[in-house]
Design a protein around this motif. Sequence first.
Motif, PDB file in Angstrom:
ATOM      1  N   GLY A 174     -30.561  -4.652  30.622  1.00 18.02           N
ATOM      2  CA  GLY A 174     -31.259  -3.411  30.290  1.00 18.02           C
ATOM      3  C   GLY A 174     -30.337  -2.206  30.401  1.00 18.02           C
ATOM      4  N   MET A 175     -29.648  -2.102  31.527  1.00 13.47           N
ATOM      5  CA  MET A 175     -28.741  -0.966  31.729  1.00 13.47           C
ATOM      6  C   MET A 175     -27.596  -1.007  30.722  1.00 13.47           C
ATOM      7  SD  MET A 175     -27.865   1.800  33.272  1.00 13.47           S
ATOM      8  CE  MET A 175     -28.548   2.080  34.899  1.00 13.47           C
ATOM      9  N   ARG A 176     -27.057  -2.201  30.496  1.00 16.49           N
ATOM     10  CA  ARG A 176     -25.942  -2.299  29.536  1.00 16.49           C
ATOM     11  C   ARG A 176     -26.388  -1.859  28.141  1.00 16.49           C
ATOM     12  NH1 ARG A 176     -21.891  -5.233  32.151  1.00 16.49           N
ATOM     13  NH2 ARG A 176     -22.642  -6.897  33.511  1.00 16.49           N
ATOM     14  N   PHE A 177     -27.598  -2.287  27.734  1.00 22.43           N
ATOM     15  CA  PHE A 177     -28.092  -1.907  26.409  1.00 22.43           C
ATOM     16  C   PHE A 177     -28.222  -0.391  26.318  1.00 22.43           C
ATOM     17  CE2 PHE A 177     -31.360  -0.628  23.469  1.00 22.43           C
ATOM     18  CZ  PHE A 177     -31.051  -1.355  22.322  1.00 22.43           C
ATOM     19  N   PHE A 178     -28.790   0.185  27.373  1.00 22.73           N
ATOM     20  CA  PHE A 178     -28.977   1.637  27.358  1.00 22.73           C
ATOM     21  C   PHE A 178     -27.632   2.351  27.225  1.00 22.73           C
ATOM     22  CE2 PHE A 178     -28.990   5.679  29.631  1.00 22.73           C
ATOM     23  CZ  PHE A 178     -29.986   6.351  28.945  1.00 22.73           C
ATOM     24  N   LEU A 179     -26.666   1.928  28.035  1.00 25.99           N
ATOM     25  CA  LEU A 179     -25.370   2.624  28.021  1.00 25.99           C
ATOM     26  C   LEU A 179     -24.625   2.412  26.704  1.00 25.99           C
ATOM     27  CD1 LEU A 179     -24.187   1.932  31.687  1.00 25.99           C
ATOM     28  CD2 LEU A 179     -25.068   4.081  30.756  1.00 25.99           C
ATOM     29  N   GLU A 180     -24.793   1.241  26.109  1.00 26.66           N
ATOM     30  CA  GLU A 180     -24.123   0.972  24.831  1.00 26.66           C
ATOM     31  C   GLU A 180     -24.744   1.760  23.687  1.00 26.66           C
ATOM     32  OE1 GLU A 180     -21.450  -0.716  24.166  1.00 26.66           O
ATOM     33  OE2 GLU A 180     -21.174  -1.343  26.251  1.00 26.66           O
ATOM     34  N   ASN A 181     -26.021   2.036  23.803  1.00 29.13           N
ATOM     35  CA  ASN A 181     -26.740   2.558  22.635  1.00 29.13           C
ATOM     36  C   ASN A 181     -27.257   3.984  22.748  1.00 29.13           C
ATOM     37  OD1 ASN A 181     -27.002   0.105  20.716  1.00 29.13           O
ATOM     38  ND2 ASN A 181     -27.486  -0.688  22.758  1.00 29.13           N
ATOM     39  N   THR A 182     -27.203   4.557  23.965  1.00 27.61           N
ATOM     40  CA  THR A 182     -27.745   5.915  24.079  1.00 27.61           C
ATOM     41  C   THR A 182     -26.876   6.897  23.296  1.00 27.61           C
ATOM     42  OG1 THR A 182     -28.408   7.655  25.586  1.00 27.61           O
ATOM     43  CG2 THR A 182     -26.510   6.369  26.257  1.00 27.61           C
ATOM     44  N   LYS A 183     -27.556   7.840  22.698  1.00 25.96           N
ATOM     45  CA  LYS A 183     -26.835   8.857  21.914  1.00 25.96           C
ATOM     46  C   LYS A 183     -26.504  10.064  22.790  1.00 25.96           C
ATOM     47  CE  LYS A 183     -27.443   6.383  18.207  1.00 25.96           C
ATOM     48  NZ  LYS A 183     -27.392   5.087  18.849  1.00 25.96           N
ATOM     49  N   VAL A 184     -26.918   9.954  24.064  1.00 26.10           N
ATOM     50  CA  VAL A 184     -26.707  11.067  24.994  1.00 26.10           C
ATOM     51  C   VAL A 184     -25.551  10.708  25.921  1.00 26.10           C
ATOM     52  CG1 VAL A 184     -27.792  12.396  26.845  1.00 26.10           C
ATOM     53  CG2 VAL A 184     -29.174  11.579  24.950  1.00 26.10           C
ATOM     54  N   GLY A 185     -24.585  11.570  26.028  1.00 23.98           N
ATOM     55  CA  GLY A 185     -23.473  11.313  26.944  1.00 23.98           C
ATOM     56  C   GLY A 185     -23.907  11.544  28.388  1.00 23.98           C
ATOM     57  N   ILE A 186     -23.856  10.501  29.199  1.00 24.73           N
ATOM     58  CA  ILE A 186     -24.295  10.634  30.595  1.00 24.73           C
ATOM     59  C   ILE A 186     -23.142  11.192  31.425  1.00 24.73           C
ATOM     60  CG2 ILE A 186     -25.210   9.420  32.611  1.00 24.73           C
ATOM     61  CD1 ILE A 186     -27.106   9.400  30.208  1.00 24.73           C
ATOM     62  N   ASP A 187     -23.400  12.304  32.122  1.00 22.12           N
ATOM     63  CA  ASP A 187     -22.349  12.920  32.938  1.00 22.12           C
ATOM     64  C   ASP A 187     -22.306  12.360  34.346  1.00 22.12           C
ATOM     65  OD1 ASP A 187     -21.207  15.198  31.234  1.00 22.12           O
ATOM     66  OD2 ASP A 187     -23.377  15.415  30.988  1.00 22.12           O
ATOM     67  N   SER A 188     -23.451  12.005  34.879  1.00 24.00           N
ATOM     68  CA  SER A 188     -23.487  11.425  36.232  1.00 24.00           C
ATOM     69  C   SER A 188     -24.818  10.708  36.386  1.00 24.00           C
ATOM     70  CB  SER A 188     -23.331  12.508  37.306  1.00 24.00           C
ATOM     71  OG  SER A 188     -24.342  13.484  37.156  1.00 24.00           O
ATOM     72  N   ALA A 189     -24.865   9.827  37.396  1.00 23.12           N
ATOM     73  CA  ALA A 189     -26.083   9.001  37.499  1.00 23.12           C
ATOM     74  C   ALA A 189     -26.385   8.616  38.940  1.00 23.12           C
ATOM     75  CB  ALA A 189     -25.909   7.732  36.665  1.00 23.12           C
ATOM     76  N   LEU A 190     -27.663   8.382  39.181  1.00 27.85           N
ATOM     77  CA  LEU A 190     -28.122   7.837  40.461  1.00 27.85           C
ATOM     78  C   LEU A 190     -28.959   6.597  40.174  1.00 27.85           C
ATOM     79  CD1 LEU A 190     -29.342  11.077  42.300  1.00 27.85           C
ATOM     80  CD2 LEU A 190     -27.211   9.817  42.705  1.00 27.85           C
ATOM     81  N   CYS A 191     -28.725   5.540  40.957  1.00 31.53           N
ATOM     82  CA  CYS A 191     -29.555   4.343  40.869  1.00 31.53           C
ATOM     83  C   CYS A 191     -30.410   4.281  42.141  1.00 31.53           C
ATOM     84  CB  CYS A 191     -28.694   3.083  40.791  1.00 31.53           C
ATOM     85  SG  CYS A 191     -27.554   3.099  39.403  1.00 31.53           S
ATOM     86  N   LEU A 192     -31.689   3.988  41.957  1.00 29.45           N
ATOM     87  CA  LEU A 192     -32.611   3.996  43.091  1.00 29.45           C
ATOM     88  C   LEU A 192     -32.955   2.575  43.516  1.00 29.45           C
ATOM     89  CD1 LEU A 192     -35.115   6.730  41.825  1.00 29.45           C
ATOM     90  CD2 LEU A 192     -33.013   7.036  43.156  1.00 29.45           C
ATOM     91  N   GLU A 193     -32.786   2.320  44.798  1.00 30.67           N
ATOM     92  CA  GLU A 193     -33.209   1.044  45.388  1.00 30.67           C
ATOM     93  C   GLU A 193     -34.121   1.359  46.565  1.00 30.67           C
ATOM     94  OE1 GLU A 193     -32.638  -2.120  44.620  1.00 30.67           O
ATOM     95  OE2 GLU A 193     -31.019  -2.024  43.145  1.00 30.67           O
ATOM     96  N   GLY A 194     -35.097   0.504  46.804  1.00 31.71           N
ATOM     97  CA  GLY A 194     -36.058   0.763  47.879  1.00 31.71           C
ATOM     98  C   GLY A 194     -35.408   0.883  49.248  1.00 31.71           C
ATOM     99  N   THR A 195     -34.527  -0.037  49.561  1.00 32.43           N
ATOM    100  CA  THR A 195     -33.883  -0.033  50.876  1.00 32.43           C
ATOM    101  C   THR A 195     -32.373  -0.211  50.735  1.00 32.43           C
ATOM    102  OG1 THR A 195     -34.241  -2.416  51.019  1.00 32.43           O
ATOM    103  CG2 THR A 195     -35.871  -0.996  52.097  1.00 32.43           C
ATOM    104  N   GLN A 196     -31.615   0.096  51.741  1.00 24.54           N
ATOM    105  CA  GLN A 196     -31.941   0.731  53.022  1.00 24.54           C
ATOM    106  C   GLN A 196     -31.548   2.202  52.973  1.00 24.54           C
ATOM    107  OE1 GLN A 196     -33.436  -0.341  55.687  1.00 24.54           O
ATOM    108  NE2 GLN A 196     -33.456  -2.551  55.424  1.00 24.54           N
ATOM    109  N   LEU A 197     -32.370   3.039  53.601  1.00 26.53           N
ATOM    110  CA  LEU A 197     -32.031   4.463  53.702  1.00 26.53           C
ATOM    111  C   LEU A 197     -30.707   4.599  54.446  1.00 26.53           C
ATOM    112  CD1 LEU A 197     -32.985   7.392  53.296  1.00 26.53           C
ATOM    113  CD2 LEU A 197     -34.052   7.257  55.537  1.00 26.53           C
TER     114      LEU A 197
END
Lengths: 392, 329
Positions: free
Chosen positions: A158-181
């Motif tokens: 899913g992430m690879r498809f998005f990054l390969e195909n998005t027309k928007v240049g992503i400048d920075s990103a955060l990935c969210l995981e439930g744990t651990q704080l």
Amino acid sequence: MGEAKKETEVEQVSEYRQELIELREILLANVVMAAEIPSPTFHEEGVVKFLFNRFNEAGLNNVSIDEAGNATGFIPGTVGERNILVAAHVDKIWEKKEDHTISVSADSMQGRGVADNSLGVAVLATLPIILEKLDIELESNLILLGNTCSFGRGDLAGMRFFLENTKVGIDSALCLEGTQLGRLSYSSMGMARGEIEVSVGEEPDVLQMDRSSAIGSLNKIINSILAIERPEKPRTAILLGSVEAGSGYNVPPTTGRLRFEIRSESADVVARVQGEIQDIVEECRAMDQCEASLAILAQRSPGDIGFDHPLVRKARETLSELGIKTKIAPSVSELSALLDKKIPALTLGLTKGDNRHAKNESILIEPVFDGLAQLVSLLKFMDSSFDPTDEK
Amino acid sequence: MSSTTKIISDWLSTNTYHHSDFWDVEKLVEAKEKSGQSISLCIPTLNEEKTIGKEIIIFKSELMDRYPLVDEIAVIDSGSKDKTLEVAASYGADTYLSADILPEEGFKPGKGENLWKAIHQLKGDIICYVDADITNIHARFVTGLVAPLIYRPEVHYVKAFYDRPLAFSEGVRPSGGGRVTEILVRPLFSLFFPELTAMVQPLSGEYAVRREVLEEIPFPIGYGVETSHLIDVYQKWGLSAFAQTDLDSRVHRNQATTDLGKMAFGILQSFLNRLESLGMVTDLPQMETIFRQFQVEGKTYEQVLKEIVEEERPPMNTIPAYLKSRGRG
């Protein structure tokens, strides 16, 4: 940093935390709903639809479900020159048939997938309301992504498809995981994920079982893998994840399967160990006269934005302001796909929890608000102060 | 086609809904505000700490914070020994001990007591009752029940039913057509109140009712409350006052057959009392209040006795403190 400025920032993080407690039921309801919809890898449609509906209800722009099944929504910035991506994987390790019921006590939530990654999905679904509540309008565009196929054979599709195909240049990103704080992942490890399948062809003689059953062959393979030399530097590990063979007490199995991952800070070491495992499988095939095969299902390249990267530094400072000890943990998940694309990115844990990937997986509720304050603080930093090209 | 069959068929076609008929909660809120009615949600409890938190979170988020459909969420408790009230209060529910409401009327242990006292304690023009033991809780458990009351002034009492049984394991199951319904209540209704057989699930614990109806009917405090309600509302307002809504599946703890026996005993008491008070049967003998079951150990059979008395609370509009609180005393 000046003392006065630092004090102001500490106060602001604390204020975020306090204000966000008012959204507790909305957030926790989203956790319940995200958790109780089955979402095994390759079958995430239910949770994706849930996110799609939440994004629409929040009035996001360009709400859509793409060809890879990802849910996306877009919050335009007041300036709109930069694009910040916030992502959470929507798949869980649990099959549809499992009981996905969540229970809620006064201080915790428990049930399959509540931490990985229903809380991440719920925070993504609630983020537009969080920003509205805090009266935050970002200058940058904010792209929310619920990405599919993160686990196992999904191989971050899913992430690879998005990054390969998005027309928007992503400048920075955060990935969210439930744990651990407190978890801070700014580097990805090299990884090869594989399966070894062994077949002895026909039901073996019970008196020769130790030599001719699939379990016997797998056992030899496992012993040989464990004997492979692993350097301390670069750090390297071979994780044996699961073994499947047989169905009872007295019937020698004809087939068996071993799942494993090779992880290393060095791509060369991953390749070397992978080659040695290939040799072990071929030796087994020749010596035991069995069918043995190795399939590599997923691979990651090592990547790293560096401990001193402004984004990492800010994340450490924010955790410190919240009184939370930082735990550096390399990632093999979405972060590696982002780092492959040279996008500065972090993976954050949102709360404390226990029993990850067990049926009694649990999360604590109170620390979630520290996780949210950390998230908002980082988003504001990424929006206004941070030049993604400034690596030191 | 007999007239009863036609009446039931007509009623089923006009007064039976599926919760998806009311998917647009925003529209529902608009209609509610336009009608000027207020809605109270009442959850009667006794030792429900495992499920109450999730119910409150879902209802508060979806029906108060996101869409202001419900004006108050109240938990009315019979004296839980666990953390039911603490958990409910921590997520923003108003919590009450049944014994503290109308203390001059005393306290009787039983779910019906909590439902009755809710009429006094809660403010809404519509009260929606939802049991606390539902593990697959969803906003539809409320929207599906209050919507017919909001959209149709002639409807007074909306009952839930669950019509899509699915396969479940690990000791839980959807209630579907419950065992007590099918082998006791439906046969009784068929004999004495055939039009009421139109209710797919007469014993379901989820229903929404207008205050002016609730305050006029007596409340058995135990197992007979739902059956008696149906008979009383039917006698006063007729079948057309009812509607029912399919809420899909309802997952809860399965009850042992011995527990269902106690339930059936209580319902039968209430039912026979109703028949007698309506003059539909005469000369009923004094009924026993001991329910007798048996258990066996080896070759020894042992009696298990349980006293079940279906006491009844009078209509709330006969209680002075209630009338006073409503400005009618």
